[in-house]
Write an enzyme that holds these catalytic residues in place. Structure first.
Site, PDB file in Angstrom:
ATOM      1  N   LYS A 163     -33.056   2.887 -28.372  1.00 42.20           N
ATOM      2  CA  LYS A 163     -31.974   1.901 -28.265  1.00 42.20           C
ATOM      3  C   LYS A 163     -30.825   2.423 -27.403  1.00 42.20           C
ATOM      4  O   LYS A 163     -30.297   1.703 -26.551  1.00 42.20           O
ATOM      5  CB  LYS A 163     -31.478   1.531 -29.672  1.00 42.20           C
ATOM      6  CG  LYS A 163     -30.443   0.408 -29.704  1.00 42.20           C
ATOM      7  CD  LYS A 163     -30.428  -0.306 -31.048  1.00 42.20           C
ATOM      8  CE  LYS A 163     -29.758   0.475 -32.141  1.00 42.20           C
ATOM      9  NZ  LYS A 163     -28.271   0.376 -32.096  1.00 42.20           N
TER      10      LYS A 163
ATOM     11  N   LYS B 267     -20.146   2.748 -40.055  1.00 44.24           N
ATOM     12  CA  LYS B 267     -21.313   2.220 -39.340  1.00 44.24           C
ATOM     13  C   LYS B 267     -21.420   0.727 -39.658  1.00 44.24           C
ATOM     14  O   LYS B 267     -20.449   0.098 -40.066  1.00 44.24           O
ATOM     15  CB  LYS B 267     -22.567   3.002 -39.754  1.00 44.24           C
ATOM     16  CG  LYS B 267     -22.598   4.438 -39.240  1.00 44.24           C
ATOM     17  CD  LYS B 267     -22.784   4.464 -37.733  1.00 44.24           C
ATOM     18  CE  LYS B 267     -22.956   5.851 -37.185  1.00 44.24           C
ATOM     19  NZ  LYS B 267     -23.228   5.836 -35.727  1.00 44.24           N
TER      20      LYS B 267
ATOM     21  N   ASP C 287     -27.650   8.704 -37.405  1.00 43.54           N
ATOM     22  CA  ASP C 287     -28.312   7.423 -37.658  1.00 43.54           C
ATOM     23  C   ASP C 287     -29.520   7.558 -38.579  1.00 43.54           C
ATOM     24  O   ASP C 287     -29.999   6.559 -39.129  1.00 43.54           O
ATOM     25  CB  ASP C 287     -28.746   6.774 -36.341  1.00 43.54           C
ATOM     26  CG  ASP C 287     -27.566   6.244 -35.547  1.00 43.54           C
ATOM     27  OD1 ASP C 287     -26.518   5.956 -36.162  1.00 43.54           O
ATOM     28  OD2 ASP C 287     -27.678   6.119 -34.313  1.00 43.54           O
TER      29      ASP C 287
ATOM     30  N   ARG D 100     -27.999   1.975 -22.100  1.00 42.76           N
ATOM     31  CA  ARG D 100     -27.409   2.665 -20.955  1.00 42.76           C
ATOM     32  C   ARG D 100     -28.144   2.348 -19.657  1.00 42.76           C
ATOM     33  O   ARG D 100     -27.529   2.300 -18.593  1.00 42.76           O
ATOM     34  CB  ARG D 100     -27.379   4.172 -21.238  1.00 42.76           C
ATOM     35  CG  ARG D 100     -26.314   4.562 -22.276  1.00 42.76           C
ATOM     36  CD  ARG D 100     -26.595   5.941 -22.878  1.00 42.76           C
ATOM     37  NE  ARG D 100     -25.538   6.406 -23.764  1.00 42.76           N
ATOM     38  CZ  ARG D 100     -25.375   6.030 -25.029  1.00 42.76           C
ATOM     39  NH1 ARG D 100     -26.193   5.143 -25.560  1.00 42.76           N
ATOM     40  NH2 ARG D 100     -24.399   6.525 -25.769  1.00 42.76           N
TER      41      ARG D 100
ATOM     42  N   ARG E 196     -30.775  -0.365 -40.618  1.00 42.65           N
ATOM     43  CA  ARG E 196     -31.320   0.900 -41.129  1.00 42.65           C
ATOM     44  C   ARG E 196     -31.429   0.886 -42.661  1.00 42.65           C
ATOM     45  O   ARG E 196     -32.321   1.533 -43.220  1.00 42.65           O
ATOM     46  CB  ARG E 196     -30.488   2.077 -40.630  1.00 42.65           C
ATOM     47  CG  ARG E 196     -30.475   2.142 -39.098  1.00 42.65           C
ATOM     48  CD  ARG E 196     -30.127   3.486 -38.547  1.00 42.65           C
ATOM     49  NE  ARG E 196     -29.767   3.376 -37.133  1.00 42.65           N
ATOM     50  CZ  ARG E 196     -30.628   3.291 -36.133  1.00 42.65           C
ATOM     51  NH1 ARG E 196     -31.927   3.300 -36.375  1.00 42.65           N
ATOM     52  NH2 ARG E 196     -30.202   3.192 -34.881  1.00 42.65           N
TER      53      ARG E 196
END
Length: 430
Positions: free
Chosen positions: A20, A339, A312, A25, A387
């Site tokens: 991701k 988060k 993460d 980017r 998540r």
């Protein structure tokens, strides 16, 4: 949705979706570079789609033929003022990195997002960009979304020490520095993921990195490139843990990105005694095939400069720790509170409702391992956090009977649209 429980083991090979961070980017660098950028194996999750739509709104032509993404960049100065406010969805990465680009453009842009993103602090990125000359106004003193950025064509270079370990803030300053007058210096207290620095060089840019300090000259011109996105280690993490904790499991994960700033979870698995093999390592692409088997695990301590390298992955690592003998301590991870949700509280609540023994702390958790999980009395809500949803789905595999209802499971689309398809595939291979 009702989750699959009582797995008899997971077997097989899997190629996880594209990374991701690198997907975001690659779109951004392609959009500010001159010439064509071709992107293979991009993640087509909701967060990355937010980035694509934002740059289309800024006048960039981006094509997707289902196989590759082609970005027709014309250089950063050719980006146009959008006709309306930009919807960032749930994506903190899109918001913060794009802010650095918008800071140097001589027009006004408003960014907004969903309820979860609108609770996240943007002052951490607004502060250095304001120091460079951009005008940024948001909601409350934390500069929450909606946020309006009035860019400046005359940004000034700064020396900036990041107050928190954040690759997103570092990246925003780097993107702004490319457009600034002079040499910008960015100093980190803890080293964070390095994808922005590496991709800047790939696109023909200049940056000098020495330990935790980056020097970025202004006025740079970038050229379009061909990018192949490796598999996301943050997505692979769910299968790594499943393979270790579900009895009779053996999984092989292909082409997983192993940038050294992201491999903290591999070190934790090894410290806990997990059977992990790193195969077919490609030093250039920074990718490898990973193999895990069901293992006897022991508790460990996770803290310090390891935290930014697995921030993460901490929700699924918490589940891993519930199945290890002894105590696992996670500290120095207060960043989890800001988060998509307060992941310290939400992880503890979700897993404790299934029989785990997790004590949340101000900056982490204390997890007593070796616990047998059971179905919770009530449904578990992801609260819009992808998540959390995947962590609960893996935890459910350890529950022998009962029903587990996961509410707002659609949040998983953010980063892993094919997650449940892949779970089904690995379950059928027995």
């Amino acid at each position: 949705m009702k989750l699959k429980i009582n797995s008899q083991g997971l077997k097989g090979h899997l190629k996880v979706p594209g990374d991701k961070s690198i997907s975001h980017r690659s779109i951004m660098f392609g959009s500010i570079a001159k010439g064509k950028t071709i992107i293979h194996d991009i993640l087509r999750g909701e967060d990355v789609l937010s980035t694509i739509e934002a740059f289309r709104a800024l006048g960039v032509e981006i094509e997707d033929d289902g196989q590759v993404i082609t970005v027709h960049g014309q250089g950063i100065s050719k980006l146009k003022e959008p006709e309306k406010a930009l919807d960032m969805g749930n994506s903190g990465t899109s918001t913060r990195l794009l802010s650095g680009i918008l800071a140097g453009l001589p027009f006004e842009t408003t960014l907004f997002g969903d309820d979860s993103l609108s609770k996240r602090p943007m002052d951490r990125v607004a502060t250095p960009l304001q120091m460079m000359g951009a005008e940024i106004v948001g909601q409350t003193d934390k500069v929450k979304l909606p946020m309006t950025i009035k860019g400046s064509a005359h940004l000034k270079a700064i020396d900036y020490v990041l107050p928190v370990a954040s690759a997103q803030v570092k990246s925003a300053v780097i993107f702004a520095a490319l457009q600034a007058e002079g040499l910008t210096k960015v100093v980190e207290k803890e080293k964070t993921r390095s994808h922005t620095e590496e991709m800047l060089v790939q696109f023909g840019g200049e940056i000098k990195v020495s330990d935790k300090t980056s020097l970025v000259p202004g006025g740079q011109k970038l050229m379009g490139q061909e990018v192949t996105v490796p598999g996301d280690i943050s997505s692979a993490a769910f299968w790594l843990v499943a393979g270790l904790v579900v009895e009779n499991s053996e999984l092989i994960l292909e082409n997983v990105g192993i940038n050294e700033t992201r491999t903290g979870i591999l070190e934790v698995i090894q410290a806990m005694g997990g059977q992990l093999e790193i195969l077919e390592q490609d030093e250039v692409a920074k990718a490898a095939t990973l193999k895990v088997k069901a293992s006897q695990l022991k508790g460990t301590e996770i803290s310090g400069d390891l935290i930014p390298r697995l921030i993460d992955e901490l929700p699924i690592i918490a589940l891993l720790a519930t199945q290890a003998e002894g105590k696992t301590i996670i500290r120095d991870a207060a960043e989890l509170k800001v988060k998509e949700t307060d992941r310290i509280a939400v992880v503890a609540d979700a897993l404790n409702s299934m029989g785990a023994n997790i004590e949340p702390t101000d900056d982490g958790m204390i997890i007593q391992g070796g616990t047998k999980l059971h179905a919770p009395e009530n449904a578990i809500n992801t609260l819009g956090d992808h998540r959390i949803g995947m962590m609960v789905a893996i935890a459910a595999l350890l529950v022998e009977n009962g029903e587990i209802e996961l509410e707002r499971a659609e949040a998983i689309q953010t980063s892993y649209p094919s997650f449940f398809d892949d779970l089904e595939k690995l379950s059928e291979n027995l």
